[in-house]
Every structure is written in structure tokens, then in C-alpha cells.
Design a protein around this motif. Sequence first.
Motif, mmCIF file in Angstrom:
data_model
loop_
_atom_site.group_PDB
_atom_site.id
_atom_site.type_symbol
_atom_site.label_atom_id
_atom_site.label_comp_id
_atom_site.label_asym_id
_atom_site.label_seq_id
_atom_site.Cartn_x
_atom_site.Cartn_y
_atom_site.Cartn_z
ATOM 1 N N ARG A 127 26.810 49.456 44.177
ATOM 2 C CA ARG A 127 28.234 49.171 44.324
ATOM 3 C C ARG A 127 28.514 47.679 44.198
ATOM 4 O O ARG A 127 29.466 47.252 43.532
ATOM 5 N N LYS A 128 27.659 46.861 44.822
ATOM 6 C CA LYS A 128 27.856 45.419 44.730
ATOM 7 C C LYS A 128 27.683 44.934 43.296
ATOM 8 O O LYS A 128 28.427 44.051 42.836
ATOM 9 N N LEU A 129 26.704 45.492 42.584
ATOM 10 C CA LEU A 129 26.509 45.091 41.183
ATOM 11 C C LEU A 129 27.723 45.463 40.330
ATOM 12 O O LEU A 129 28.157 44.686 39.465
ATOM 13 N N ARG A 130 28.268 46.644 40.570
ATOM 14 C CA ARG A 130 29.440 47.060 39.809
ATOM 15 C C ARG A 130 30.625 46.147 40.087
ATOM 16 O O ARG A 130 31.366 45.759 39.171
ATOM 17 N N GLU A 131 30.831 45.809 41.343
ATOM 18 C CA GLU A 131 31.932 44.912 41.676
ATOM 19 C C GLU A 131 31.741 43.547 41.025
ATOM 20 O O GLU A 131 32.705 42.938 40.537
ATOM 21 N N ARG B 65 34.217 41.855 38.238
ATOM 22 C CA ARG B 65 34.796 40.522 38.428
ATOM 23 C C ARG B 65 34.527 39.643 37.218
ATOM 24 O O ARG B 65 35.406 38.891 36.760
ATOM 25 N N LEU B 66 33.300 39.735 36.669
ATOM 26 C CA LEU B 66 32.971 38.938 35.491
ATOM 27 C C LEU B 66 33.818 39.369 34.284
ATOM 28 O O LEU B 66 34.265 38.526 33.490
ATOM 29 N N ARG B 67 34.033 40.688 34.137
ATOM 30 C CA ARG B 67 34.861 41.164 33.017
ATOM 31 C C ARG B 67 36.281 40.622 33.137
ATOM 32 O O ARG B 67 36.880 40.162 32.142
ATOM 33 N N GLU B 68 36.838 40.704 34.330
ATOM 34 C CA GLU B 68 38.197 40.209 34.515
ATOM 35 C C GLU B 68 38.276 38.708 34.251
ATOM 36 O O GLU B 68 39.248 38.223 33.651
ATOM 37 N N GLN B 69 37.255 37.983 34.640
ATOM 38 C CA GLN B 69 37.260 36.545 34.395
ATOM 39 C C GLN B 69 37.186 36.256 32.897
ATOM 40 O O GLN B 69 37.896 35.370 32.389
#
Length: 316
Positions: free
Chosen positions: A269-273, A277-281
Motif C-alpha cells: 500500500r505504501k509503495l502504491r501511494e 504521488r510521483l505520477r501526480e508530480q
Amino acid sequence: MKRRFLLLVLLAGMTLPARAQSGVDVTKLLANTKTFIFDNNKNTVKGYIYAILEEQTACCGSDRIYLEVKIDPSGYVLKVSSLTGKNDCFKQAAADIVKNIRWDASDFRGPKSVYFEIKPEIECVEGRDNGYVALEIFNNEKLNPAGMQVAGGDPQPANPVTPPATEPEPATPQPNPVASQPEPQTQPEPEPQQIASAEPEPSRGQPEPEPMPQPTTPRPQTTRPQTTGVPGFMPTRPVTNPQAAPDAEIEEARRRAEAERIAREEEIRKLREEMQRLREQEEKQREARLAEERRRQEEAQQEQAENMVAQASEGG
């Protein structure tokens, strides 16, 4: 004539207080060890001493004497010492007088010393030559009339006077005799002694004692592991059947597996989050770059249009 009369009056004035003190009956009165006043509250110890010195001694002159009086719990004086003073007549006579005084020692638990100072002053007239004559000790059960102790050990003199120290005569040096050297003495050589045997020889005619048998300790027996009869085959540790494990161990294994599964899911779950976040950035950065490129294109187009308008106006 007048001078003699004045001298007699002066002498009478000096001796009247002392003579008045001499009327003290020390066989009936007690002296206080703190106030140095007799229990009749009229006479003092010092006044009594001055009166007896005036009436019964040939002492004269002036002196300052510090007395140490050692008193028994019964109130009687054991010893009197003069710590200061120069006139031996005054010191010895005062000691005799004090030994006839009985003290109030009701609070004493043992022999105790008291200290006080007297300042006798008597004019040296005819008949007073400072010749000491011992006074009688009549009111002391611990001392005899001569002032020596009658109880508690060997009698001691009442008023010990330390004789003046005399300087020793210089010794005549004598020649040191030459010490003669002793002749060497030869000691006789010791005769060889026969060393006695540590073990006594057995006496003849007596049988030798038989040796006692020593107890034998049984050796421990080692048990070899049983084999199956196949040469070279050794028994191995039994294999534990997982189905035969207790229920508690099975439950513990299940709990550990569940905990590990939850931990792995939490990591996923942490890896997915983090990836989201990286995609949105990256998306925001891409949109910013596109907006910047559009702004530059619009500025370039506007500048080109302005140039064309300027050229057209110049050609017309």
C-alpha cells in the motif's frame, strides 16, 4: 609620736578585715566550690587564708599564687598544688590552711580539682623573715596532722616543693682506650651425624601387618545405541510430524503468518501511494511545461503579427 600613732592606725586598718575572717570555724562550715564563700554567707575562703597567714605565719611581702585544690567526694582536701607564685613561705602555708577547709562536694562523683587565685600582701616587719613553719592539719580525715595521706596508697608529703635545678658539672674528658682486636677463634668442625632412617625397622619376632585391601570403585557402564542390524547405519533423530504438533504451536504459526501477510500488504500500500504521488508530480510538471510552451508560442505569434503589420504600413 604622731607618726607612730598614724602607723599603728594604718596597720590596724590593714589587719582588721583579716582578723575578722579568722573567726571562721572551719570544723562546722562548708565552702562552696564555685563562689568560694562559706555556707554562713558571710566569710570567704580567701579572707580566711589571709587571716591565718597574718596571725599564724612569719610570711611577708606580696605574691600572686594560683592554687589547684583536689577534693574528695566527701569534701575533704586530698592535695594542694601551687601553679604560680615566687614566695615559698606563702605557697606552703596557704596549702596547709586550705587542707583544713571542708568543701561542699554534694555534686561530685569522684575526686575533682578546683582552681582559684590568692594575692597575699603582708608588710615585712620585725619578726617576719619568711621562715616557713608547717601548720597543723586538724580538720581533714584524709590527711594526718603532718599533712600526709592516710588512705588510698602510700603517704605523700603534704606540700611537695620542687628543689631548684642544679646545673651538672662538666665532665672531664678522658682518653678513649684503644680497643684491642680479638684473636680469631677456630671452631671445631662438627662431626658427621648419622641420619636416622625415616622408617623404623620392623622388630624381629613380630609378624608384618598385612596390607588392607583397597575398595574398588565400579566403572560406569556405557550403553551403546541400538542399530537396525544394517552395517554402517546409525539411527537418526526422529522426524517431527507437523500434524502431531500441539494446538498452541499451530495457532502460533497461523498468527505469525497472518502478521507477515498484513505487513506485506502494508508495504504494498505504501509503495502504491508513493507511485501515485510521483505520477501526480510528473503530471503537474508536464502540464507546467506545456503551459510554458503555449505561452511562448503565443508570444511568438503575436510578435510575428506585429512585424507583419509594421511591414505593411511601411509599404503602403
